[in-house]
Design a protein around this motif. Sequence first.
Motif, PDB file in Angstrom:
ATOM      1  N   PRO A 154      15.727  66.876 -31.047  1.00  8.80           N
ATOM      2  CA  PRO A 154      15.787  66.903 -30.005  1.00  8.80           C
ATOM      3  C   PRO A 154      15.374  67.778 -29.008  1.00  8.80           C
ATOM      4  O   PRO A 154      15.147  68.934 -29.345  1.00  8.80           O
ATOM      5  N   PRO A 155      14.842  67.462 -27.338  1.00  9.08           N
ATOM      6  CA  PRO A 155      13.861  68.822 -27.234  1.00  9.08           C
ATOM      7  C   PRO A 155      14.607  69.663 -26.715  1.00  9.08           C
ATOM      8  O   PRO A 155      14.620  70.587 -26.307  1.00  9.08           O
ATOM      9  N   SER A 156      16.244  69.841 -26.132  1.00  9.11           N
ATOM     10  CA  SER A 156      17.242  70.566 -26.149  1.00  9.11           C
ATOM     11  C   SER A 156      17.340  71.487 -26.757  1.00  9.11           C
ATOM     12  O   SER A 156      17.698  72.928 -26.184  1.00  9.11           O
ATOM     13  N   VAL A 157      16.633  71.673 -27.644  1.00  8.61           N
ATOM     14  CA  VAL A 157      16.722  73.222 -28.830  1.00  8.61           C
ATOM     15  C   VAL A 157      15.434  73.720 -28.424  1.00  8.61           C
ATOM     16  O   VAL A 157      16.189  75.397 -28.379  1.00  8.61           O
ATOM     17  N   VAL A 158      14.622  73.515 -27.797  1.00 12.25           N
ATOM     18  CA  VAL A 158      13.589  74.658 -27.071  1.00 12.25           C
ATOM     19  C   VAL A 158      14.522  75.679 -26.197  1.00 12.25           C
ATOM     20  O   VAL A 158      14.750  76.742 -26.257  1.00 12.25           O
ATOM     21  N   ARG A 159      15.456  75.560 -25.339  1.00 12.96           N
ATOM     22  CA  ARG A 159      16.610  76.135 -24.599  1.00 12.96           C
ATOM     23  C   ARG A 159      17.276  76.980 -25.599  1.00 12.96           C
ATOM     24  O   ARG A 159      17.368  78.384 -24.689  1.00 12.96           O
ATOM     25  N   PHE A 160      16.950  77.384 -26.719  1.00 11.75           N
ATOM     26  CA  PHE A 160      17.831  78.632 -27.190  1.00 11.75           C
ATOM     27  C   PHE A 160      16.726  79.524 -27.456  1.00 11.75           C
ATOM     28  O   PHE A 160      17.102  80.927 -27.947  1.00 11.75           O
ATOM     29  N   VAL A 161      14.927  79.596 -27.629  1.00 11.27           N
ATOM     30  CA  VAL A 161      14.171  80.401 -28.207  1.00 11.27           C
ATOM     31  C   VAL A 161      14.472  81.670 -27.102  1.00 11.27           C
ATOM     32  O   VAL A 161      13.686  82.960 -27.718  1.00 11.27           O
ATOM     33  N   PRO A 162      14.836  81.733 -25.834  1.00 14.83           N
ATOM     34  CA  PRO A 162      15.511  82.776 -25.533  1.00 14.83           C
ATOM     35  C   PRO A 162      15.995  84.347 -25.959  1.00 14.83           C
ATOM     36  O   PRO A 162      15.789  85.369 -26.524  1.00 14.83           O
ATOM     37  N   THR A 163      17.199  83.718 -26.792  1.00 14.80           N
ATOM     38  CA  THR A 163      17.903  83.788 -27.337  1.00 14.80           C
ATOM     39  C   THR A 163      18.017  84.060 -29.043  1.00 14.80           C
ATOM     40  O   THR A 163      18.673  85.415 -29.641  1.00 14.80           O
ATOM     41  N   LEU A 164      17.791  83.275 -29.212  1.00 13.91           N
ATOM     42  CA  LEU A 164      17.439  82.852 -31.195  1.00 13.91           C
ATOM     43  C   LEU A 164      17.439  84.274 -31.853  1.00 13.91           C
ATOM     44  O   LEU A 164      16.155  85.581 -31.346  1.00 13.91           O
ATOM     45  N   ARG A 165      17.964  85.063 -33.015  1.00 11.29           N
ATOM     46  CA  ARG A 165      17.885  85.807 -33.181  1.00 11.29           C
ATOM     47  C   ARG A 165      17.170  85.527 -35.302  1.00 11.29           C
ATOM     48  O   ARG A 165      16.731  86.578 -36.036  1.00 11.29           O
ATOM     49  N   LEU A 166      17.987  84.196 -35.485  1.00 12.21           N
ATOM     50  CA  LEU A 166      17.881  83.424 -36.760  1.00 12.21           C
ATOM     51  C   LEU A 166      18.028  82.269 -36.017  1.00 12.21           C
ATOM     52  O   LEU A 166      18.556  81.445 -35.993  1.00 12.21           O
ATOM     53  N   ALA A 167      17.129  81.343 -37.298  1.00 10.33           N
ATOM     54  CA  ALA A 167      17.244  80.817 -37.065  1.00 10.33           C
ATOM     55  C   ALA A 167      16.816  79.797 -38.219  1.00 10.33           C
ATOM     56  O   ALA A 167      15.813  79.674 -38.965  1.00 10.33           O
ATOM     57  N   SER A 168      16.588  78.861 -38.924  1.00  3.05           N
ATOM     58  CA  SER A 168      17.151  77.679 -40.182  1.00  3.05           C
ATOM     59  C   SER A 168      17.140  76.636 -39.584  1.00  3.05           C
ATOM     60  O   SER A 168      18.034  75.762 -39.440  1.00  3.05           O
ATOM     61  N   ILE A 169      15.668  75.946 -39.634  1.00  3.10           N
ATOM     62  CA  ILE A 169      15.972  74.321 -39.609  1.00  3.10           C
ATOM     63  C   ILE A 169      14.993  73.496 -41.157  1.00  3.10           C
ATOM     64  O   ILE A 169      13.967  73.635 -41.203  1.00  3.10           O
ATOM     65  N   GLY A 170      16.158  72.740 -40.572  1.00  2.85           N
ATOM     66  CA  GLY A 170      15.076  71.856 -42.644  1.00  2.85           C
ATOM     67  C   GLY A 170      15.319  70.063 -41.836  1.00  2.85           C
ATOM     68  O   GLY A 170      15.847  69.560 -40.779  1.00  2.85           O
ATOM     69  N   GLY A 171      14.285  69.225 -42.749  1.00  7.79           N
ATOM     70  CA  GLY A 171      14.301  67.887 -42.348  1.00  7.79           C
ATOM     71  C   GLY A 171      14.422  67.584 -41.424  1.00  7.79           C
ATOM     72  O   GLY A 171      14.669  66.458 -40.502  1.00  7.79           O
ATOM     73  N   CYS A 172      13.235  67.906 -40.745  1.00  7.15           N
ATOM     74  CA  CYS A 172      12.769  67.657 -39.120  1.00  7.15           C
ATOM     75  C   CYS A 172      11.374  67.074 -39.128  1.00  7.15           C
ATOM     76  O   CYS A 172      10.529  67.657 -40.171  1.00  7.15           O
ATOM     77  N   ASP A 173      11.195  67.157 -38.546  1.00  8.85           N
ATOM     78  CA  ASP A 173       9.699  66.022 -37.415  1.00  8.85           C
ATOM     79  C   ASP A 173       9.106  67.236 -36.404  1.00  8.85           C
ATOM     80  O   ASP A 173       9.354  66.859 -34.884  1.00  8.85           O
ATOM     81  N   LEU A 174       8.465  68.607 -37.034  1.00  8.17           N
ATOM     82  CA  LEU A 174       8.186  69.179 -35.436  1.00  8.17           C
ATOM     83  C   LEU A 174       7.121  69.265 -35.359  1.00  8.17           C
ATOM     84  O   LEU A 174       6.443  70.249 -34.100  1.00  8.17           O
ATOM     85  N   SER A 175       6.132  68.891 -35.412  1.00 10.29           N
ATOM     86  CA  SER A 175       4.665  68.398 -34.862  1.00 10.29           C
ATOM     87  C   SER A 175       4.705  66.980 -33.849  1.00 10.29           C
ATOM     88  O   SER A 175       3.548  67.495 -33.535  1.00 10.29           O
TER      89      SER A 175
END
Length: 474
Positions: A154-175
């Motif tokens: 979901p594109p809404s995940v981008v709203r977290f980028v200013p505050t994220l300190r740790l991110a673990s993302i799997g099984g997705c198409d980021l392209s």
Amino acid sequence: MDNVVASLSKKRRRDKLELQEPSANKDGGYENFDLISRLPDEILGSIISLLPTKEAARIPILSSRWRHLWRSAPLNLVIDYNLLLKRSWKERDCTAIISKILAAHPGPARHLSLRSICLHNNLYARFDGWFRSPALNGLEELDFYGRNSQSLVPPSVVRFVPTLRLASIGGCDLSRIDIAPTLLLPQLKQLKLYDIAISELALHRLLFGCTVLESLDLQSIHGIRIVRIVSLTLRSIVVYVHNQADMVELIIEYAPCLERLIQLGKEGPRTSRVIAAPKLAVLGYLTPRISEFELGTIIAKEIISISLTTSVRTVRILVLDSIGPNLDVVVGFLRYFPCIEKLYIQSHLRMGMKNVRQYDTLDPIECLELHLRAIVLKTYEGKRPDVNFAKFFVLNAKVLEVMKFGVCGNTCNEKWMANQHRRLQLDNKASRDAQFEFRRDYDSYSFQYNKHIHDMWVLDPFDRSLCKCCQLVS
């Protein structure tokens, strides 16, 4: 009415007891003294935010002083497999509970982990709604997994980028996500991407936007053949390749703070080049499956033939996968990394390997003379190639403190160990203080899987003795 008055009076007495000053008893101790409840709300909220979700939600029943704290503390929402097993929950139960919690909590959020709920098409809208929830404002840690590398994010995940300190993302198409050249993640220190599809350009842009990134974990990255890394802040890199069609070449062009480079997996990357990493101290897992490895002027081809013009003195911990095990190859690495203090060997026994080598005191190996203090041999069988390999270090490592043998099978009994003691000539050890430990090797791949591999407070990420949950052979 009398019942209501009595109830209110009882409540006031209980609250007064919770807040009253401590009273000394005859033994000099204190009664009715709740130190924790006297802490400021900000500190209590921080404590609650570190608790598992279930325990944090139960906090209000402990004391009236704590009733408002769950809602005011940063949200820590973790739905993991252990919770599902204990409660026998199904996916629809979890989604309902997550929605209820996000609706009840005003935010901000510290940690969100949805690893046990796959992001498939039926839940796409639900995930998008969760990510837009005000309860997740200020999110610091995010962990979720799609169904496979074709799952859309979901594109809404981008709203977290200013505050994220740790991110673990799997099984997705980021392209398919537009990662703009100007995307910045100013707080992100740890990033793990596994089983994802992404283009080389998108990955480059993503890493370029991580201006304080310290730990990078790339596992089973699809759609990309070459990974180039330029980072002023990275201290730890882990790369795992499972399929030959995935990442083929890793190039670390400039990483002045890099301390750990760990390569895992069955297939590579086939070629690794470290051009500039002046602080590199931990290096592994080097295997014959790597076609070519370059570190400065060192070039190793399939960990068999090695050439160099100068040595690398920063590396202190080395992990090798050796077929044989091949003593000549390992000694060659010790010459090229003369300051090794800990050596880990995952051996694959090959009968016929003689490993008969005399130590030339006129051409000493600095590592054996001054630095090598610990050796761990895994999948040790105690046969002639193994014995000759280990005996070379027993007789020549002059500052050795401990040598650990991870023994295969059920042979590790007193009679077998007495025979090994004789064959290894432990009575003639070069280091007077050296200790030798034989343990049954329950986990022959523990070098590759370690939960503390990115924890920089652990000087040796392969030393499992520092963690009770990891104490197998370390």
